[in-house]
Scaffold this motif. Structure first.
Motif, PDB file in Angstrom:
ATOM      1  N   THR A 704       0.850  -1.203   0.199  1.00 11.22           N
ATOM      2  CA  THR A 704       0.086  -0.046  -0.089  1.00 11.22           C
ATOM      3  C   THR A 704       0.913   1.142  -0.003  1.00 11.22           C
ATOM      4  O   THR A 704       0.250   2.302   0.170  1.00 11.22           O
ATOM      5  N   HIS A 705       2.118   1.036  -0.277  1.00  9.84           N
ATOM      6  CA  HIS A 705       2.964   2.125  -0.274  1.00  9.84           C
ATOM      7  C   HIS A 705       2.334   3.252  -1.366  1.00  9.84           C
ATOM      8  O   HIS A 705       2.301   2.670  -2.521  1.00  9.84           O
ATOM      9  N   PRO A 706       2.311   4.336  -1.251  1.00  9.12           N
ATOM     10  CA  PRO A 706       1.942   5.447  -2.508  1.00  9.12           C
ATOM     11  C   PRO A 706       2.859   5.119  -3.740  1.00  9.12           C
ATOM     12  O   PRO A 706       3.973   4.646  -3.723  1.00  9.12           O
ATOM     13  N   SER A 707       2.480   5.718  -4.884  1.00 11.41           N
ATOM     14  CA  SER A 707       2.924   5.501  -6.168  1.00 11.41           C
ATOM     15  C   SER A 707       4.287   6.081  -6.408  1.00 11.41           C
ATOM     16  O   SER A 707       5.217   5.616  -6.858  1.00 11.41           O
ATOM     17  N   ASP A 708       4.183   7.223  -5.573  1.00  5.94           N
ATOM     18  CA  ASP A 708       5.695   7.965  -5.646  1.00  5.94           C
ATOM     19  C   ASP A 708       6.695   7.376  -4.723  1.00  5.94           C
ATOM     20  O   ASP A 708       7.892   7.952  -4.654  1.00  5.94           O
ATOM     21  N   GLU A 709       6.394   6.283  -3.900  1.00  2.00           N
ATOM     22  CA  GLU A 709       7.398   5.641  -3.222  1.00  2.00           C
ATOM     23  C   GLU A 709       7.717   4.047  -3.589  1.00  2.00           C
ATOM     24  O   GLU A 709       8.380   3.560  -3.155  1.00  2.00           O
ATOM     25  N   LYS A 710       7.216   3.867  -4.776  1.00  5.97           N
ATOM     26  CA  LYS A 710       7.231   2.445  -5.285  1.00  5.97           C
ATOM     27  C   LYS A 710       8.651   2.030  -5.680  1.00  5.97           C
ATOM     28  O   LYS A 710       9.103   0.942  -5.658  1.00  5.97           O
ATOM     29  N   HIS A 711       9.563   3.345  -6.084  1.00  5.89           N
ATOM     30  CA  HIS A 711      10.819   3.085  -6.517  1.00  5.89           C
ATOM     31  C   HIS A 711      11.784   2.577  -5.046  1.00  5.89           C
ATOM     32  O   HIS A 711      12.780   2.296  -5.253  1.00  5.89           O
ATOM     33  N   LEU A 712      10.918   2.742  -3.985  1.00  3.26           N
ATOM     34  CA  LEU A 712      11.819   2.419  -2.810  1.00  3.26           C
ATOM     35  C   LEU A 712      11.094   1.291  -1.999  1.00  3.26           C
ATOM     36  O   LEU A 712      11.961   0.393  -1.495  1.00  3.26           O
ATOM     37  N   PHE A 713       9.840   1.253  -2.031  1.00  4.48           N
ATOM     38  CA  PHE A 713       9.051   0.011  -1.622  1.00  4.48           C
ATOM     39  C   PHE A 713       8.213  -0.564  -2.799  1.00  4.48           C
ATOM     40  O   PHE A 713       7.394  -0.030  -2.895  1.00  4.48           O
ATOM     41  N   HIS A 714       8.838  -2.056  -2.949  1.00  8.70           N
ATOM     42  CA  HIS A 714       7.789  -2.704  -3.826  1.00  8.70           C
ATOM     43  C   HIS A 714       7.950  -4.263  -3.783  1.00  8.70           C
ATOM     44  O   HIS A 714       8.808  -4.603  -2.964  1.00  8.70           O
ATOM     45  N   VAL A 715       6.717  -4.711  -3.738  1.00 11.34           N
ATOM     46  CA  VAL A 715       6.521  -6.175  -3.220  1.00 11.34           C
ATOM     47  C   VAL A 715       7.445  -6.815  -4.049  1.00 11.34           C
ATOM     48  O   VAL A 715       8.085  -8.192  -3.509  1.00 11.34           O
ATOM     49  N   ARG A 716       7.976  -6.923  -5.164  1.00 11.19           N
ATOM     50  CA  ARG A 716       8.678  -7.624  -5.904  1.00 11.19           C
ATOM     51  C   ARG A 716      10.157  -7.511  -5.585  1.00 11.19           C
ATOM     52  O   ARG A 716      11.040  -8.402  -5.286  1.00 11.19           O
ATOM     53  N   ASN A 717      10.406  -6.711  -4.472  1.00 11.16           N
ATOM     54  CA  ASN A 717      11.761  -6.396  -3.825  1.00 11.16           C
ATOM     55  C   ASN A 717      11.864  -7.377  -2.546  1.00 11.16           C
ATOM     56  O   ASN A 717      13.010  -7.636  -1.964  1.00 11.16           O
ATOM     57  N   LEU A 718      10.888  -7.947  -2.035  1.00 12.88           N
ATOM     58  CA  LEU A 718      10.891  -8.480  -1.051  1.00 12.88           C
ATOM     59  C   LEU A 718      11.179 -10.094  -1.209  1.00 12.88           C
ATOM     60  O   LEU A 718      10.323 -10.978  -2.028  1.00 12.88           O
ATOM     61  N   HIS A 719      12.074 -10.781  -0.516  1.00  7.23           N
ATOM     62  CA  HIS A 719      12.264 -12.000  -0.519  1.00  7.23           C
ATOM     63  C   HIS A 719      11.462 -12.812   0.464  1.00  7.23           C
ATOM     64  O   HIS A 719      11.606 -12.847   1.739  1.00  7.23           O
ATOM     65  N   LEU A 720      10.116 -13.280   0.076  1.00 12.02           N
ATOM     66  CA  LEU A 720       9.088 -13.694   1.055  1.00 12.02           C
ATOM     67  C   LEU A 720       9.625 -14.932   1.582  1.00 12.02           C
ATOM     68  O   LEU A 720       9.373 -15.116   3.067  1.00 12.02           O
ATOM     69  N   GLY A 721      10.406 -15.632   1.267  1.00 11.70           N
ATOM     70  CA  GLY A 721      11.275 -16.852   2.082  1.00 11.70           C
ATOM     71  C   GLY A 721      12.027 -16.128   3.180  1.00 11.70           C
ATOM     72  O   GLY A 721      11.747 -16.613   4.578  1.00 11.70           O
ATOM     73  N   HIS A 722      12.928 -15.332   2.956  1.00 12.78           N
ATOM     74  CA  HIS A 722      13.451 -14.624   3.946  1.00 12.78           C
ATOM     75  C   HIS A 722      12.665 -13.781   4.825  1.00 12.78           C
ATOM     76  O   HIS A 722      12.953 -13.723   6.168  1.00 12.78           O
ATOM     77  N   LEU A 723      11.639 -13.198   4.414  1.00 12.71           N
ATOM     78  CA  LEU A 723      10.696 -12.550   5.207  1.00 12.71           C
ATOM     79  C   LEU A 723       9.827 -13.261   6.235  1.00 12.71           C
ATOM     80  O   LEU A 723       9.609 -13.033   7.375  1.00 12.71           O
ATOM     81  N   ALA A 724       9.527 -14.241   5.865  1.00 13.28           N
ATOM     82  CA  ALA A 724       8.830 -15.411   6.685  1.00 13.28           C
ATOM     83  C   ALA A 724       9.706 -15.669   7.890  1.00 13.28           C
ATOM     84  O   ALA A 724       9.436 -16.093   8.958  1.00 13.28           O
ATOM     85  N   LYS A 725      11.114 -15.884   7.441  1.00 20.70           N
ATOM     86  CA  LYS A 725      11.941 -16.137   8.788  1.00 20.70           C
ATOM     87  C   LYS A 725      11.801 -15.115   9.889  1.00 20.70           C
ATOM     88  O   LYS A 725      12.092 -15.420  11.180  1.00 20.70           O
ATOM     89  N   ALA A 726      11.710 -13.796   9.509  1.00 20.56           N
ATOM     90  CA  ALA A 726      11.395 -12.909  10.481  1.00 20.56           C
ATOM     91  C   ALA A 726      10.325 -12.995  11.127  1.00 20.56           C
ATOM     92  O   ALA A 726      10.155 -12.257  12.176  1.00 20.56           O
ATOM     93  N   PHE A 727       9.240 -13.692  10.913  1.00 18.64           N
ATOM     94  CA  PHE A 727       8.049 -14.073  11.490  1.00 18.64           C
ATOM     95  C   PHE A 727       8.144 -15.533  12.228  1.00 18.64           C
ATOM     96  O   PHE A 727       6.921 -15.881  12.527  1.00 18.64           O
ATOM     97  N   ALA A 728       9.440 -15.889  12.211  1.00 20.13           N
ATOM     98  CA  ALA A 728       9.604 -17.243  13.169  1.00 20.13           C
ATOM     99  C   ALA A 728       9.082 -18.323  12.390  1.00 20.13           C
ATOM    100  O   ALA A 728       8.432 -19.421  13.072  1.00 20.13           O
ATOM    101  N   LEU A 729       8.828 -18.385  11.027  1.00 20.10           N
ATOM    102  CA  LEU A 729       8.075 -19.572  10.199  1.00 20.10           C
ATOM    103  C   LEU A 729       9.112 -20.236   9.765  1.00 20.10           C
ATOM    104  O   LEU A 729       9.991 -19.810   9.168  1.00 20.10           O
ATOM    105  N   ARG A 730       8.756 -21.577   9.711  1.00 20.44           N
ATOM    106  CA  ARG A 730       9.736 -22.560   8.907  1.00 20.44           C
ATOM    107  C   ARG A 730       8.876 -22.957   7.576  1.00 20.44           C
ATOM    108  O   ARG A 730       9.408 -23.857   7.021  1.00 20.44           O
ATOM    109  N   ASP A 731       7.631 -22.614   7.536  1.00 16.45           N
ATOM    110  CA  ASP A 731       7.149 -23.147   6.277  1.00 16.45           C
ATOM    111  C   ASP A 731       7.383 -22.336   5.209  1.00 16.45           C
ATOM    112  O   ASP A 731       7.710 -21.068   5.473  1.00 16.45           O
ATOM    113  N   ALA A 732       7.309 -22.837   3.994  1.00 15.45           N
ATOM    114  CA  ALA A 732       7.545 -22.198   2.805  1.00 15.45           C
ATOM    115  C   ALA A 732       6.375 -21.256   2.602  1.00 15.45           C
ATOM    116  O   ALA A 732       5.266 -21.313   2.933  1.00 15.45           O
ATOM    117  N   PRO A 733       6.520 -19.835   2.116  1.00 20.46           N
ATOM    118  CA  PRO A 733       5.365 -18.814   1.865  1.00 20.46           C
ATOM    119  C   PRO A 733       4.430 -19.457   0.923  1.00 20.46           C
ATOM    120  O   PRO A 733       3.112 -19.464   1.109  1.00 20.46           O
TER     121      PRO A 733
END
Length: 826
Positions: A704-733
Motif C-alpha cells: 500500500t505504499h503510494p506510487s511515488d514511493e514504489k521505487h523504494l518499496f515494492h513487493v517484488r523486492n521482498l524475498h518472501l522466504g527470508h521475510l517469513a523467517k522474520a516471523f519465526a516461520l519454517r514453512d515455505a510462503p
C-alpha cells in the motif's frame, strides 16, 4: 530452484517413473520439471541415495557434508529434532543474505543542536503574554511550567480575549513542531475566556457546552482530557488573599467541568453527563456527530470555541464529511437557541451575548491541500501562526484580505516539517531474515544502557494490527529453556498436536500465571521489562489500560527498582500522544502512508519539550535509497537551518551490543533466540496462525505504499522466504495459503459459507509464481478490514461496494480493495 529461496520446503521425489502425488497442484508443467529432476538424479552417481524410499517421506540426495556448529559457526547450523528424520531444513540466519555495503558508522560523537521545542529561556513570561494570574500560579505550583514555549508565545496573544477587536474575532491556524506544547496554546485561552463567567450567579453547568475540542483518536482525546482536568483544578482565589477580606475581588464559582466523548464508551452514561452539562468537551468526530444528531439534551447553542487538533490526521482518516456535519449541526442549534430567546420561549435566566461569534482554531503539523480545504470551509479570516513567528505575525496578516488569500501566502512560504533538533536519528541496514533478532538485540541494548535510571520506555512502530498482536504474543510466550522433547513431539504431530494441546498457554494466559496483567506481557529476553500493545482493533478498555500501563512512572519505593516498558503499536500512536520518559522510538516497519511527515510524527514521541531522545529506523537493503529520500524531504527551506541527517549504525554492532560475547559469539546467541521463536510458533496451531496472519498482513500493508514511493518499496523486492523467517516461520510462503485456509475452515462453523478463497484455487501459471503475494488467502482479512472501517464510519461508495476512504486496520489507501492491493505489480 535454489534451496535458500524457500524455508523448510519438503521435497518429495519419486525415483523411477513419474507418479502423481495426491493433493499437489501445478499441472503438467510441474510434472515435467519433476521428471527432469528425477532423471538427472538417476543418471548422477550418488552412493548415499536411499535405495528403498518410502511413499510418505523420501529423503533428498545428501549434499556436501556440513561442518560442525562448533567449528564453523551458526552460519551452517541446522537443528535436527530428536526422534525425527531430517525432513525439515532450518535455514541459517547468517547465510544466503543479499550482499550490500554496510554504511560506515561514524565513531565521532555527533553534536546535536539546541532543543527546538524547549520552553524559552529568555525573558518571555506568561504574565507578559496577558495570562490570568490565577492560571499562572497554577502552572507554576501544580504543573511545574514556568516559561512558555515558542508556539505558546506566538499563539497566546492572538487567542487571548484582551486584544483589539480586529484580532480577537479572527480564527487561528496553528502550525507547530511536534512536542512543542501546542495543547496548552489553545487550552489556556479557552479557560481564560470562560473564567470571568464564574462571577455571574446564574452561570452553572446547565449552561451547556461552550467549548469543543475535536481530535482524531481516542488516546489523544483522553490525553487532552487529562490535561484539561488538571488545569481546571486551579485555585479560584490568589494564595495570599483571604476570603473574608472585603477588598478582595469578586467570588468565583467552580462550574467549569470537562467531558470526554469517544467511540467505544457507553452512550447512556455520556447522555446523562450531557444532560447535566459539560462546559468544555473533548470528543472524536464520529461520536460527537452522533450526539448532535440523536441527543436532544445536548445543549451547544452557546458554543464559543471549536478546536480541530491534528487536522491533517483528521483528513487522512476521512473525517471531512463528519466535520462538515458537525459544523452545520452547531450552526443549526445556535440559530434555534437564539430564535427561542427572541420569541420568549427560552427558560434560561440572565442575558447572553449572542453577537459574539464562535471562534475556530485549527492545529496541524502540515499545510497540505486537504488541510487548506478544511481551513477554507471552517476558518474565517484566519491568522496563521508558526513557532518561528514572533510578534510581527499579527502585523503581517492583513485583515482585509479573504482567508483564501492568507492561506495561499502561507503555503507559498511554508516551512518543511522537521523533527526536533536535539533528536538523535539513526538507521540500521538489516537483511529481511535478521530483522527479528536485530530488534531484540536493539531493545536489549537500549534497556541495558538505562540501568540505574528511574525507568525507560521504548516505542516500536509496526505496519499492521496482526503484526502487533503476533509480536506481543511471541515475546510474551517465548522461553529460552531447553524443551527438546516437547518440541519434537509437537513438531512430529503437526497441527494434530496443536489441537490436542489446545490448553497450552498463550502469552495472555502465561502473563496471568506470572502475576502480570492481561494486557501486559513479559519475556526473559528483556528482563524487568513490561511489554504492551496498542492498535485500533483492540477494545477501548484494553487500549486505555495498555496506555496507562506504559505511561506509568514508578514513584516512592517502586522507583528504586529499575523497570522498563516497551509499546508495540501501529500509527495510531504517532499523533499527539505525550508519553513521559520515552527514551527511543524504533520504526521496525517504515511508514506506509504519510511519507516523511508520518516519519516525523512517529519520531516526535520522544525528544519532547526540550528533552533528548533517539529515533531508530530498520531499513532493508532494497530500501537503502529511502535514507537520502527522507533526509531531503526534511530539509528546511531556511538557508540557515541545520541539515537533517540519519546516522548509520552497523547491524553487527547492534547484535554484538544486544547479545554480548566475544568475536562472533553474538551469531550463535542470535541463532538460539531465533530457534526459540520458531519453537514457540510450532508449539500449537494457535501460535502458528498468529505468525501466518501477521506475515500475510505485513505483505499486504507493504503493497500500500503510494506510487511515488514504489521505487523504494515494492513487493517484488521482498524475498518472501527470508521475510517469513522474520516471523519465526519454517514453512515455505507458498505453503501458508493452504495451512491458513485449513485453519480457517476448521474454525468457521457457520452454515452459510462464502465463496471459495483464492488460496484454495489452483495458482495461475502452474506454480511458477508460488511466492507471490497474490496467492494468499484474503477473504478473512477483507471481512475484518471492512468491519473495522464500518465501525469507524469512514466509508464511501465506489462501484456499489463499501470501501475504505482512509487508513484502516491494514492501512489501505482509498479507492482500493484489499484483493486489488495484493496484486499490485507496477
Amino acid at each position: 530452484m535454489d534451496d535458500d529461496l524457500v524455508l523448510n520446503l519438503v521435497t518429495e521425489v519419486e525415483s523411477g517413473s513419474q507418479k502423481h502425488v495426491p493433493g499437489r497442484k501445478g499441472g503438467r508443467w510441474t510434472d515435467r520439471v519433476k521428471a527432469n529432476r528425477a532423471a538427472k538424479r538417476k543418471d548422477r552417481p550418488d552412493e548415499s541415495r536411499s535405495t528403498e524410499p518410502s511413499h510418505n517421506s523420501i529423503e533428498r540426495p545428501t549434499k556436501k557434508a556440513r561442518q560442525d556448529f562448533q567449528t564453523k559457526g551458526p552460519a551452517d547450523y541446522a537443528e535436527r529434532p530428536a526422534g525425527r528424520s531430517s525432513t525439515q531444513i532450518i535455514s541459517s540466519l547468517f547465510s544466503s543474505n543479499p550482499k550490500f555495503d554496510q554504511p560506515a558508522s561514524t565513531n565521532s560523537v555527533k553534536i546535536l543542536g539546541r532543543p527546538s521545542n524547549a520552553p524559552l529561556g529568555d525573558s518571555s513570561t506568561f504574565a507578559g503574554l496577558g495570562l490570568d494570574p490565577l492560571i499562572i500560579n497554577h502552572l507554576n505550583s501544580k504543573m511545574n511550567i514556568a516559561n512558555p514555549t515558542s508556539i505558546q508565545r506566538a499563539a497566546l496573544p492572538a487567542l487571548l480575549s484582551n486584544l483589539a477587536e480586529d484580532t480577537s474575532s479572527r480564527d487561528v491556524f496553528i502550525q507547530s513542531q511536534t512536542g512543542s506544547g501546542k495543547t496548552l496554546s489553545f487550552l489556556l485561552p479557552i479557560i481564560q475566556d470562560l473564567l470571568p463567567l464564574s462571577t455571574q450567579s446564574y452561570i452553572d453547568r446547565s449552561i451547556g457546552t461552550l467549548a469543543i475540542i475535536i481530535v482524531p483518536t481516542r488516546e489523544l482525546a483522553k490525553q487532552i482530557s487529562d490535561v484539561l482536568e488538571a488545569l481546571l483544578t486551579l485555585r479560584l482565589r490568589p494564595p495570599d488573599e483571604s476570603p473574608d477580606d472585603p477588598s478582595s475581588g469578586p467570588r468565583l464559582t467552580r462550574w467549569l467541568v470537562s467531558g470526554l466523548l469517544t467511540g467505544g464508551a457507553t452512550k447512556t452514561h455520556e447522555k446523562a453527563r450531557l444532560r447535566k452539562g459539560l462546559p468544555i468537551l473533548v470528543a472524536t468526530p464520529g461520536r460527537l456527530l452522533d450526539h448532535l444528531q440523536n441527543t436532544a439534551s445536548f445543549n451547544v447553542g452557546k458554543c464559543r470555541w471549536l478546536v480541530l487538533d491534528e487536522a491533517d490526521r483528521l483528513m487522512e482518516l476521512g473525517f471531512e464529511e463528519t466535520i462538515t456535519g458537525i459544523i452545520k449541526g452547531l450552526d443549526g442549534r445556535r440559530k434555534l437557541a437564539k430564535l427561542a430567546v427572541e420569541e420568549g420561549k427560552s427558560m434560561e435566566v440572565g442575558g447572553w451575548d449572542w453577537e459574539k461569534r464562535r471562534r475556530s482554531v485549527l492545529c496541524s503539523a502540515t499545510i497540505r491541500e486537504d488541510v487548506q480545504k478544511l481551513a477554507g470551509t471552517t476558518l474565517v479570516h484566519p491568522i496563521v501562526i508558526k513557532a518561528t513567528h514572533n510578534e510581527e505575525t499579527l502585523k503581517a496578516a492583513d485583515p482585509s484580505k479573504p482567508h483564501a488569500d492568507v492561506m495561499a501566502e502561507v503555503v507559498a512560504g511554508n516551512m518543511k516539517f522537521t523533527p526536533p533538533s536535539q533528536l538523535a536519528q539513526k538507521f540500521v541496514l538489516v537483511p529481511l531474515k535478521l530483522r527479528l533478532v536485530t530488534l531484540i538485540a536493539l531493545l536489549r541494548s537500549l534497556i541495558a544502557q538505562s540501568q540505574g535510571k528511574r525507568t525507560t520506555k521504548v516505542i516500536v512502530f509496526l505496519s499492521c494490527t496482526d503484526s502487533v498482536d503476533f509480536h506481543w504474543n511471541l515475546l510474551g510466550g517465548t522461553t529460552m529453556e531447553d524443551d527438546a522433547e516437547n518440541d519434537s513431539e509437537s513438531e512430529s504431530e503437526g497441527e494434530g498436536a496443536g489441537e490436542a494441546d489446545g490448553d497450552n498457554l498463550n502469552s495472555q494466559k502465561s502473563a496471568k500465571a506470572n502475576g502480570s496483567k492481561a494486557y501486559e506481557a513479559r519475556t526473559p529476553l528483556l528482563p524487568e521489562t513490561a511489554i504492551f500493545r496498542l492498535h485500533g482493533s483492540l477494545p477501548l478498555q484494553t487500549r486505555q489500560a495498555s496506555l496507562r500501563g506504559f505511561a506509568a512512572v514508578p514513584s516512592g519505593k517502586s522507583a528504586s527498582s529499575s523497570t522498563a516498558s516497551v509499546l508495540l503499536c501501529t500509527s495510531v500512536a504517532s499523533r499527539g500522544l505525550d508519553l513521559p520518559l520515552v527514551r527511543a522510538v524504533i520504526q521496525y516497519d517504515l511508514p506506509t502512508e504519510g511519507g516523511a511527515t508520518e516519519y516525523v510524527h512517529r519520531v516526535g514521541r520522544t525528544a519532547r519539550a526540550g528533552k533528548g531522545g533517539e529515533a531508530w529506523s530498520f531499513v532493508s537493503p532494497s530500501e537503502s535509497d529511502w535514507v537520502n529520500w527522507v533526509q531531503g524531504k526534511m530539509q528546511g527551506d531556511d538557508a540557515q537551518s541545520e541539515k537533517v541527517t540519519l546516522e548509520p549504525i552497523g547491524m553487527d554492532s547492534v547484535l554484538r551490543k544486544g547479545f554480548g560475547g566475544k568475536g562472533s559469539d553474538f551469531e550463535a546467541r542470535a541463532t538460539e533466540v531465533q530457534l526459540s521463536f520458531e519453537r514457540w510458533v510450532l508449539r500449537n496451531s494457535e501460535n502458528a496462525e498468529f505468525a501466518r496472519k501477521a506475515f500475510l498482513s505485513h505483505v499486504r500493508a507493504y503493497a500500500t505504499h503510494p506510487s511515488d514511493e514504489k521505487h523504494l518499496f515494492h513487493v517484488r523486492n521482498l524475498h518472501l522466504g527470508h521475510l517469513a523467517k522474520a516471523f519465526a516461520l519454517r514453512d515455505a510462503p507458498s505453503n501458508m495459503k493452504g495451512a491458513g485456509a485449513k485453519a480457517q475452515a476448521k474454525g468457521n462453523k457457520r452454515k452459510d459459507t462464502a465463496q471459495p478463497h483464492r488460496a484454495s484455487q489452483p495458482s495461475r501459471g502452474g506454480g511458477k509464481n508460488k511466492d507471490k503475494a497474490e496467492d494468499y488467502d484474503v477473504g478473512d482479512a477483507e471481512k475484518r478490514m471492512e468491519k473495522v472501517v464500518r465501525a469507524q464510519g469512514r466509508l464511501t461508495k465506489q462501484g456499489g461496494k463499501m470501501l475504505s476512504s482512509g487508513t484502516g486496520e491494514f492501512q489501505i489507501a482509498g479507492g482500493y480493495s484489499l484483493e486489488r492491493l495484493v496484486n499490485v505489480r507496477t
